[in-house]
Design an enzyme around this catalytic site. Structure first.
Site, PDB file in Angstrom:
ATOM      1  CB  THR A 109      -4.865 -14.941  -8.474  1.00 46.66           C
ATOM      2  OG1 THR A 109      -5.019 -14.846  -6.792  1.00 46.66           O
ATOM      3  CG2 THR A 109      -3.812 -15.524  -8.616  1.00 46.66           C
ATOM      4  CD  GLU A 116      -0.231 -18.809   4.525  1.00 44.40           C
ATOM      5  OE1 GLU A 116       0.826 -19.221   4.281  1.00 44.40           O
ATOM      6  OE2 GLU A 116      -0.369 -18.995   5.761  1.00 44.40           O
ATOM      7  CE  LYS A 139      -7.021 -18.219   0.887  1.00 49.97           C
ATOM      8  NZ  LYS A 139      -5.943 -17.543   1.689  1.00 49.97           N
ATOM      9  CB  VAL A 141     -17.587   0.710   8.201  1.00 42.13           C
ATOM     10  CG1 VAL A 141     -15.941   0.616   8.027  1.00 42.13           C
ATOM     11  CG2 VAL A 141     -17.914   1.761   6.988  1.00 42.13           C
ATOM     12  CB  CYS A 157      -8.419 -12.752   0.544  1.00 40.05           C
ATOM     13  SG  CYS A 157      -6.819 -13.095   0.429  1.00 40.05           S
TER      14      CYS A 157
HETATM   15  C1  UDX Z   1      -1.318 -12.624  -3.228  1.00 38.26           C
HETATM   16  C2  UDX Z   1      -2.675 -12.883  -3.879  1.00 38.26           C
HETATM   17  O1  UDX Z   1      -3.420 -11.684  -3.783  1.00 38.26           O
HETATM   18  C3  UDX Z   1      -3.302 -13.987  -2.909  1.00 38.26           C
HETATM   19  O2  UDX Z   1      -4.730 -14.328  -3.769  1.00 38.26           O
HETATM   20  C4  UDX Z   1      -2.499 -15.194  -3.017  1.00 38.26           C
HETATM   21  O3  UDX Z   1      -3.124 -16.023  -1.878  1.00 38.26           O
HETATM   22  C5  UDX Z   1      -1.256 -14.752  -2.678  1.00 38.26           C
HETATM   23  O4  UDX Z   1      -0.423 -13.747  -3.391  1.00 38.26           O
HETATM   24  P1  UDX Z   1      -0.322 -11.097  -1.995  1.00 38.26           P
HETATM   25  O5  UDX Z   1       0.959 -11.565  -1.482  1.00 38.26           O
HETATM   26  O6  UDX Z   1      -0.833 -10.215  -0.654  1.00 38.26           O
HETATM   27  O7  UDX Z   1      -1.336 -12.036  -2.177  1.00 38.26           O
HETATM   28  O8  UDX Z   1      -0.049  -9.952  -3.198  1.00 38.26           O
HETATM   29  P2  UDX Z   1       0.994  -9.053  -3.425  1.00 38.26           P
HETATM   30  O9  UDX Z   1       1.303  -8.378  -2.297  1.00 38.26           O
HETATM   31  O10 UDX Z   1       0.349  -8.285  -4.507  1.00 38.26           O
HETATM   32  O11 UDX Z   1       2.385  -9.888  -3.888  1.00 38.26           O
HETATM   33  C6  UDX Z   1       2.273 -10.538  -5.114  1.00 38.26           C
HETATM   34  C7  UDX Z   1       3.793 -10.243  -5.595  1.00 38.26           C
HETATM   35  O12 UDX Z   1       4.137 -10.898  -6.873  1.00 38.26           O
HETATM   36  C8  UDX Z   1       4.030  -8.861  -6.392  1.00 38.26           C
HETATM   37  O13 UDX Z   1       5.021  -8.147  -5.506  1.00 38.26           O
HETATM   38  C9  UDX Z   1       4.293  -8.695  -7.669  1.00 38.26           C
HETATM   39  O14 UDX Z   1       5.218  -7.916  -8.389  1.00 38.26           O
HETATM   40  C10 UDX Z   1       4.831 -10.368  -7.736  1.00 38.26           C
HETATM   41  N1  UDX Z   1       4.702 -10.824  -9.265  1.00 38.26           N
HETATM   42  C11 UDX Z   1       3.463 -10.612 -10.133  1.00 38.26           C
HETATM   43  C12 UDX Z   1       5.617 -11.321  -9.776  1.00 38.26           C
HETATM   44  O15 UDX Z   1       6.947 -11.366  -9.202  1.00 38.26           O
HETATM   45  N2  UDX Z   1       5.619 -12.027 -11.008  1.00 38.26           N
HETATM   46  C13 UDX Z   1       4.741 -12.060 -11.676  1.00 38.26           C
HETATM   47  O16 UDX Z   1       4.437 -12.500 -12.733  1.00 38.26           O
HETATM   48  C14 UDX Z   1       3.416 -11.032 -11.262  1.00 38.26           C
HETATM   49  C1  UDX Z   2      -8.448 -13.166   5.469  1.00 38.09           C
HETATM   50  C2  UDX Z   2      -8.503 -14.621   6.052  1.00 38.09           C
HETATM   51  O1  UDX Z   2      -8.876 -14.340   7.442  1.00 38.09           O
HETATM   52  C3  UDX Z   2      -7.149 -15.112   5.934  1.00 38.09           C
HETATM   53  O2  UDX Z   2      -7.429 -16.649   6.396  1.00 38.09           O
HETATM   54  C4  UDX Z   2      -6.938 -15.476   4.489  1.00 38.09           C
HETATM   55  O3  UDX Z   2      -5.730 -16.156   4.411  1.00 38.09           O
HETATM   56  C5  UDX Z   2      -6.706 -13.958   4.015  1.00 38.09           C
HETATM   57  O4  UDX Z   2      -7.924 -13.423   4.164  1.00 38.09           O
HETATM   58  P1  UDX Z   2      -7.292 -10.564   6.053  1.00 38.09           P
HETATM   59  O5  UDX Z   2      -8.040 -10.305   4.792  1.00 38.09           O
HETATM   60  O6  UDX Z   2      -5.965 -10.450   6.121  1.00 38.09           O
HETATM   61  O7  UDX Z   2      -7.563 -12.385   6.257  1.00 38.09           O
HETATM   62  O8  UDX Z   2      -7.986 -10.250   7.403  1.00 38.09           O
HETATM   63  P2  UDX Z   2      -9.324 -10.555   8.401  1.00 38.09           P
HETATM   64  O9  UDX Z   2      -8.759 -10.499   9.697  1.00 38.09           O
HETATM   65  O10 UDX Z   2      -9.811 -11.858   7.817  1.00 38.09           O
HETATM   66  O11 UDX Z   2     -10.148  -9.493   7.960  1.00 38.09           O
HETATM   67  C6  UDX Z   2     -10.801  -8.959   6.968  1.00 38.09           C
HETATM   68  C7  UDX Z   2     -11.681  -8.020   6.869  1.00 38.09           C
HETATM   69  O12 UDX Z   2     -12.940  -8.299   7.783  1.00 38.09           O
HETATM   70  C8  UDX Z   2     -11.046  -6.679   7.601  1.00 38.09           C
HETATM   71  O13 UDX Z   2     -11.308  -5.504   6.847  1.00 38.09           O
HETATM   72  C9  UDX Z   2     -11.746  -6.701   8.983  1.00 38.09           C
HETATM   73  O14 UDX Z   2     -11.964  -5.531   9.496  1.00 38.09           O
HETATM   74  C10 UDX Z   2     -13.325  -7.326   8.599  1.00 38.09           C
HETATM   75  N1  UDX Z   2     -13.789  -8.066   9.918  1.00 38.09           N
HETATM   76  C11 UDX Z   2     -13.140  -9.185  10.477  1.00 38.09           C
HETATM   77  C12 UDX Z   2     -14.964  -7.482  10.406  1.00 38.09           C
HETATM   78  O15 UDX Z   2     -15.405  -6.559   9.867  1.00 38.09           O
HETATM   79  N2  UDX Z   2     -15.418  -8.189  11.738  1.00 38.09           N
HETATM   80  C13 UDX Z   2     -14.806  -9.224  12.110  1.00 38.09           C
HETATM   81  O16 UDX Z   2     -15.447  -9.640  13.144  1.00 38.09           O
HETATM   82  C14 UDX Z   2     -13.856  -9.733  11.464  1.00 38.09           C
END
Ligand code: UDX
Ligand code: UDX
Length: 464
Positions: A93, A162, A222, A272, A278
């Site tokens: 999304t 999630e 979320k 950085v 997300c």
């Molecule tokens: C995605 C979103 O980014 C996140 O906000 C949400 O919580 C969970 O779904 P992620 O799994 O990281 O997270 O995305 P991505 O790795 O891009 O996977 C989505 C998959 O859906 C892709 O492999 C894409 O090909 C597939 N897709 C997309 C379909 O199968 N059908 C569609 O119509 C669109």
């Molecule tokens: C995040 C949320 O943690 C998770 O619950 C949700 O489902 C998806 O988004 P993710 O993006 O996979 O998960 O990684 P996260 O560990 O949260 O880190 C996000 C970013 O923040 C990274 O670039 C990380 O390096 C940065 N970060 C995190 C910092 O710079 N400082 C911190 O103390 C923690």
């Protein structure tokens, strides 16, 4: 109600690992993960389980155990929907890049396509679970489409956001702080659907950690969780600049405030800038929703988290330019780390992309090393920004297989991902092979200042 067949639409970072763990923990349930991307499905089915498309510690073992037993990956979406009692929607999304809400709102076109496909195919009652992060009240739209275009079958919509973080996905799935399930709990059918999903998670998660709410609370929780987490990072990053200017050390400040049990020690690591698929997207979405409801102060409050994050990336790049005698034109800068955090090959919104882009604008020559990210991905990330032509990106940026190639004869090094292996490099050798003065910029507070300075590096770390 016992679920026998699950279908998950979307085999990405969320759908893939989540379904693999459900299949491993519930051997009596058949789990089919479908995706329109045939290459991705082929990779999930690769005979060598190390070639699955998503790198997560521990994931290949889980897939190995369940795949072919009760875990299947397929491109046949219709058939998987038809067979399923429960359908997870886990498609992406992204932030809209066009039209109303451009650059802010979540683009729900994939969600709608899924809903229409489910409505077209389904012949018996289904529970549809929103796994993708969605704006509040998306479930209503989903239900509307399903009820009005379907074949008269009944749908229950659940929200089950999630919370897994990349790099620790398997661990987060095995042992979550909580699982949130939103549903129409006022009605018996809704309650039954919620219970069906609770029963699945109860295979391995204590029931007191399975939280049930109404759908809207679940959807909004979320967005709120991600906004709070990102806000902590922006808050400590704001303090990092103040530390640099005042002689304080952000690490000491983090520790001091983190010991206050009301604040807590996690997510106080200055960096950085945060990346990932997300945080930015969800906050922009929150800002957009708030604005649409006329809540301008609420919107401005959360937008500041993004503004601070953008500033942190820019500030780091400018620090490099300034320190290198105000020009990096033609200078070789080694970028160590491209992923948005360690232990993942995901680069979405990674700070490294933006830092590199700023340095490229200053005509630097960038050499990237990352232990997990593929060369094509690095070029694709830069091309996506559209700052310069893809030929120019290829001329100015090269990608190498070892950190030593990247740093050899470099003017400066920028550490942009906190990969553990960077701590263990032969820094003596790196120093000897660099141009002098040898500048080292630590965007992750990963390296020890004293030892690096002793070797002769000019060392800069965020927040001190
Ligand atoms: C995605 C979103 O980014 C996140 O906000 C949400 O919580 C969970 O779904 P992620 O799994 O990281 O997270 O995305 P991505 O790795 O891009 O996977 C989505 C998959 O859906 C892709 O492999 C894409 O090909 C597939 N897709 C997309 C379909 O199968 N059908 C569609 O119509 C669109
Ligand atoms: C995040 C949320 O943690 C998770 O619950 C949700 O489902 C998806 O988004 P993710 O993006 O996979 O998960 O990684 P996260 O560990 O949260 O880190 C996000 C970013 O923040 C990274 O670039 C990380 O390096 C940065 N970060 C995190 C910092 O710079 N400082 C911190 O103390 C923690």
């Amino acid at each position: 109600m016992k679920i026998k067949n699950i279908c998950c639409i979307g085999a990405g970072y969320v759908g893939g690992p989540t379904m693999a763990v459900i299949a491993q923990k519930c051997p009596e349930i058949n789990v089919t993960v479908v995706d329109i991307n045939a290459d991705r499905i082929a990779a999930w089915n690769d005979e060598d389980v190390e070639n699955i498309p998503i790198y997560e510690p521990g994931l290949s073992e889980v897939v190995k155990e369940a795949r072919g037993r009760n875990l299947f990956f397929s491109t046949n979406v219709d058939s998987a929907i038809d067979k399923a009692d429960m359908i997870f929607i886990s498609v992406n999304t992204p932030t809209k890049t066009y039209g109303i809400g451009k650059g802010m709102a979540a683009d729900l076109k994939f969600i709608e396509l899924c809903a229409r496909q489910i409505a077209r195919v389904s012949k018996n009652d289904k529970i549809v679970v929103e796994k993708s992060t969605l704006p509040v009240r998306t479930a209503e739209a989903l239900k509307n489409i399903l009820d009005n275009t379907g074949n008269g079958v009944n749908y229950q919509i659940l929200s089950n956001p999630e919370f897994l973080a990349e790099g620790t996905a398997v661990d987060d799935l095995m042992n979550p702080d909580r699982v949130l399930i939103g549903g129409d709990i006022e009605n018996p059918e809704g309650k039954e659907a919620v219970e069906a999903l609770v029963d699945i998670y109860a295979h391995w998660i204590p029931r007191e950690r399975l939280l049930t709410t109404n759908v809207w609370s679940s959807e909004l929780s979320k967005l709120t969780a991600n906004a709070f987490l990102a806000q902590r990072v922006s808050s400590i990053n704001a303090m990092s600049e103040l530390c640099e200017k005042s002689g304080a050390d952000v690490k000491e400040v983090s520790k001091a405030i983190g010991m206050d049990s009301r604040i807590g020690p996690k997510f106080l690591q200055a960096s950085v800038g945060f990346g990932g698929s997300c945080f930015q997207k969800d906050i922009l979405n929150l800002v957009y929703i708030s604005k649409s409801l006329g809540l301008n102060e609420v919107a401005d409050y959360w937008e500041q988290v993004i503004i601070m994050n953008d500033y942190q990336k820019k500030r780091f790049a400018y620090k490099i330019v300034q320190t290198l005698f105000n020009t990096v034109s033609g200078k070789k800068i080694a970028v160590l780390g491209w992923a948005f955090k360690k232990d993942t090959n995901d680069t979405r919104e990674s700070a490294a992309i933006y830092v590199a882009d700023y340095l490229l604008n200053e005509q630097a020559e960038i050499v990237v090393y990352d232990p997990k990210v593929k060369t094509e991905q690095i070029y694709a990330d830069l091309d996506y920004l559209n700052t310069r032509s893809s030929e120019e990106n290829r001329a100015q940026v090269s990608v190498v297989d070892t950190p030593y190639e990247a740093t050899k004869e470099a003017h400066a090094i920028a550490v942009l991902t906190e990969w553990d292996e960077f701590k263990e490099l032969d820094w003596e050798k790196i120093y000897n092979e660099m141009l002098k003065p040898a500048f080292l910029f630590d965007g992750r507070r990963l390296l020890e200042r004293a030892t690096k300075e002793k070797m002769g590096f000019e060392f800069y770390a965020i927040g001190s």
